[in-house]
Design an enzyme around this catalytic site. Structure first.
Site, PDB file in Angstrom:
ATOM      1  N   ASN A 214       0.869  -1.187   0.000  1.00 27.53           N
ATOM      2  CA  ASN A 214       0.000   0.000   0.000  1.00 27.53           C
ATOM      3  C   ASN A 214       0.900   1.228   0.000  1.00 27.53           C
ATOM      4  O   ASN A 214       2.112   1.115   0.201  1.00 27.53           O
ATOM      5  CB  ASN A 214      -0.942  -0.044   1.207  1.00 27.53           C
ATOM      6  CG  ASN A 214      -0.162  -0.081   2.517  1.00 27.53           C
ATOM      7  OD1 ASN A 214       0.544   0.859   2.842  1.00 27.53           O
ATOM      8  ND2 ASN A 214      -0.252  -1.186   3.252  1.00 27.53           N
ATOM      9  N   PHE A 329      -4.601   3.108  14.606  1.00 26.87           N
ATOM     10  CA  PHE A 329      -4.911   4.088  13.560  1.00 26.87           C
ATOM     11  C   PHE A 329      -5.891   3.409  12.619  1.00 26.87           C
ATOM     12  O   PHE A 329      -5.828   2.194  12.430  1.00 26.87           O
ATOM     13  CB  PHE A 329      -3.639   4.477  12.788  1.00 26.87           C
ATOM     14  CG  PHE A 329      -2.906   5.648  13.382  1.00 26.87           C
ATOM     15  CD1 PHE A 329      -2.290   5.539  14.616  1.00 26.87           C
ATOM     16  CD2 PHE A 329      -2.836   6.868  12.709  1.00 26.87           C
ATOM     17  CE1 PHE A 329      -1.611   6.612  15.182  1.00 26.87           C
ATOM     18  CE2 PHE A 329      -2.157   7.949  13.262  1.00 26.87           C
ATOM     19  CZ  PHE A 329      -1.547   7.820  14.494  1.00 26.87           C
TER      20      PHE A 329
HETATM   21  O1  C5P Z   1      -6.837  -2.260   8.938  1.00 21.23           O
HETATM   22  P1  C5P Z   1      -7.637  -1.675  10.090  1.00 21.23           P
HETATM   23  O2  C5P Z   1      -8.387  -0.462   9.716  1.00 21.23           O
HETATM   24  O3  C5P Z   1      -8.419  -2.705  10.840  1.00 21.23           O
HETATM   25  O4  C5P Z   1      -6.507  -1.129  11.087  1.00 21.23           O
HETATM   26  C1  C5P Z   1      -6.835  -0.610  12.369  1.00 21.23           C
HETATM   27  C2  C5P Z   1      -5.649  -0.800  13.301  1.00 21.23           C
HETATM   28  O5  C5P Z   1      -5.301  -2.194  13.364  1.00 21.23           O
HETATM   29  C3  C5P Z   1      -4.382  -0.092  12.870  1.00 21.23           C
HETATM   30  O6  C5P Z   1      -3.773   0.413  14.051  1.00 21.23           O
HETATM   31  C4  C5P Z   1      -3.521  -1.177  12.244  1.00 21.23           C
HETATM   32  O7  C5P Z   1      -2.137  -0.917  12.419  1.00 21.23           O
HETATM   33  C5  C5P Z   1      -3.959  -2.407  13.010  1.00 21.23           C
HETATM   34  N1  C5P Z   1      -3.875  -3.631  12.214  1.00 21.23           N
HETATM   35  C6  C5P Z   1      -3.044  -4.648  12.636  1.00 21.23           C
HETATM   36  N2  C5P Z   1      -2.974  -5.826  11.935  1.00 21.23           N
HETATM   37  C7  C5P Z   1      -3.707  -6.009  10.826  1.00 21.23           C
HETATM   38  C8  C5P Z   1      -4.562  -4.970  10.369  1.00 21.23           C
HETATM   39  C9  C5P Z   1      -4.621  -3.805  11.086  1.00 21.23           C
HETATM   40  O8  C5P Z   1      -2.369  -4.475  13.654  1.00 21.23           O
HETATM   41  N3  C5P Z   1      -3.617  -7.139  10.156  1.00 21.23           N
END
Ligand code: C5P
Length: 406
Positions: A214, A329
């Protein structure tokens, strides 16, 4: 520029080592950063760098040993007036002799008297031959100065002007500025606290040359890490592939994939007081990896099956200990608040920083951002500005009621 970095009164004291030849560069860096600078030179420093170079760059006179206890200044006593004026004092380079004099309260010369009269933060940047630095007398002086609240910044390693290889080089102007900002940061709320920040994208390889990713650059996470460091934290930055530089002060853990990030984060998380998950973790990765480069052959379409990556934030939420602050975030393109609030509960977060990636000058790769800081009770505050300003605003809110008093 964050408000507390603007228009600061900085006293640059230059003492007599060979790296005094870098003083004009430090002075230019300070002036460029918007500081008001007064320069003081020892007699020995004048043998390495001309007062005229420094006064030209500063746009004002410099202070020399001959100004000490002279009657040219009428009622004004330069060492007291300068010490009272300064928001911070930098001694760069700082010789072994200046370290010894300062540790033992010697005030016979202008710089010594100035340091005795100082009541602003003082950062000393020792630079000298490696054996002079390792000498037990110098080491003891440094330890004593640190005990007394002076900030003594370790010199860098490399080739030294005296021909040796080793510790003793004056740090770059970039590093000197970072130490200055940390010294004058108005908040020390994270002093002695351990903060882990994740930043950047993840790369999920499908063969040796292709990956799914990304556009995250890591800038927002970097700004959060930098602001935490200014506030006194011991910062670990778990960083996905990124072109970020100036990672000075952090313990950097480079990672590539979400699996790598999960392993490195969980290995450290129990020790952390605060965890900020600013990384844009890929939600999916190719279900299988081809050790050989996938050939185009004659096909028009190549289908890749994807599987879910582990949710690192949710894993952290499950093992969160009492008093630990967990911040996520959320990059959203629609239903910003609703989606972000749902994630607080689902991942057991204390706060989520919601980011509308479709808004102008906001989100991936930009230097500015508009975010909403949402707490577990649903209270929401909007912050906008440069990513540096936004990070400061976010920390102010995060630390408003933390650590909880009980
Ligand atoms: O992708 P999403 O909107 O759910 O992300 C919300 C939070 O979860 C962010 O802080 C992101 O760093 C974390 N996250 C994570 N592992 C993932 C997807 C997201 O730690 N596989």
């Amino acid at each position: 520029m964050v408000p507390w970095k603007t228009d600061r009164k900085i006293l640059l004291a230059v003492t007599g080592g060979i790296s005094a030849y870098k003083a004009p560069d430090i002075l230019r860096g300070l002036v460029k950063a918007g500081c008001r600078v007064e320069v003081v030179l020892t007699e020995d420093a004048e043998r390495f760098v001309s007062p005229m170079v420094l006064s030209t760059l500063a746009g004002r006179r410099v202070w020399q040993q001959r100004d000490f206890l002279s009657d040219d200044h009428g009622w004004e006593i330069p060492h007291i007036a300068l010490a009272d004026w300064a928001d911070a004092i930098l001694v760069a380079p700082c010789t072994a002799e200046t370290l010894a004099n300062t540790a033992h309260g010697q005030g016979q010369k202008l710089v010594g008297a100035l340091l005795l009269a100082a009541h602003a933060p003082v950062c000393l940047f020792p630079a000298m031959n490696v054996h002079m630095l390792d000498n037990p007398a110098t080491a003891a002086n440094i330890a004593l100065l640190r005990e007394r609240g002076y900030i003594v910044v370790d010199p860098e390693s490399g080739s030294l002007a005296c021909g040796y290889e080793g510790r003793g080089r004056l740090p770059s102007t970039e590093v000197i500025l970072e130490e200055l900002w940390r010294a004058i940061s108005p908040s020390r709320h994270l002093s002695g606290k351990k903060v882990l920040v994740t930043a950047g994208p993840t790369w999920e390889f499908l063969d040796p040359v292709r990956f799914l990713s990304n556009p995250s650059t890591g800038k927002m996470g970097y700004a959060m890490a930098r602001a935490a460091w200014y506030r006194g934290a011991d910062v670990s930055l778990v960083l996905g592939p990124s072109a970020l530089h100036n990672l000075y002060g952090f313990s950097v853990v480079p990672v590539v994939s979400a699996e790598d990030m999960k392993r490195e984060v969980l290995a450290r998380s129990d020790d952390m007081d605060v965890i900020v998950k600013a990384a844009a973790v890929g939600d999916f990765r190719p279900a299988s990896y081809s050790g050989e480069k996938i050939k185009r052959r004659d096909r028009d379409v190549l289908s890749i099956e994807l599987e879910q990556n582990p949710d690192i934030a949710a894993a952290l939420g499950e093992r969160k200990r009492t008093g630990q602050l967990l911040v996520g975030f959320a990059a959203e393109s629609h239903n910003l608040l609703e989606n972000a609030k749902g994630k607080i509960a689902k991942k057991n977060l204390d706060f989520i920083i919601a980011n509308d990636i479709t808004a102008p000058a906001s989100g991936f790769g930009t230097d500015t951002n508009t975010v909403r800081v949402i707490d577990a009770g649903g209270a929401c505050t909007t912050i906008e500005g440069t990513k540096e300003d936004v990070a400061e605003g976010i920390w102010d809110i995060l630390l408003g009621g933390w650590p909880p008093s009980s």
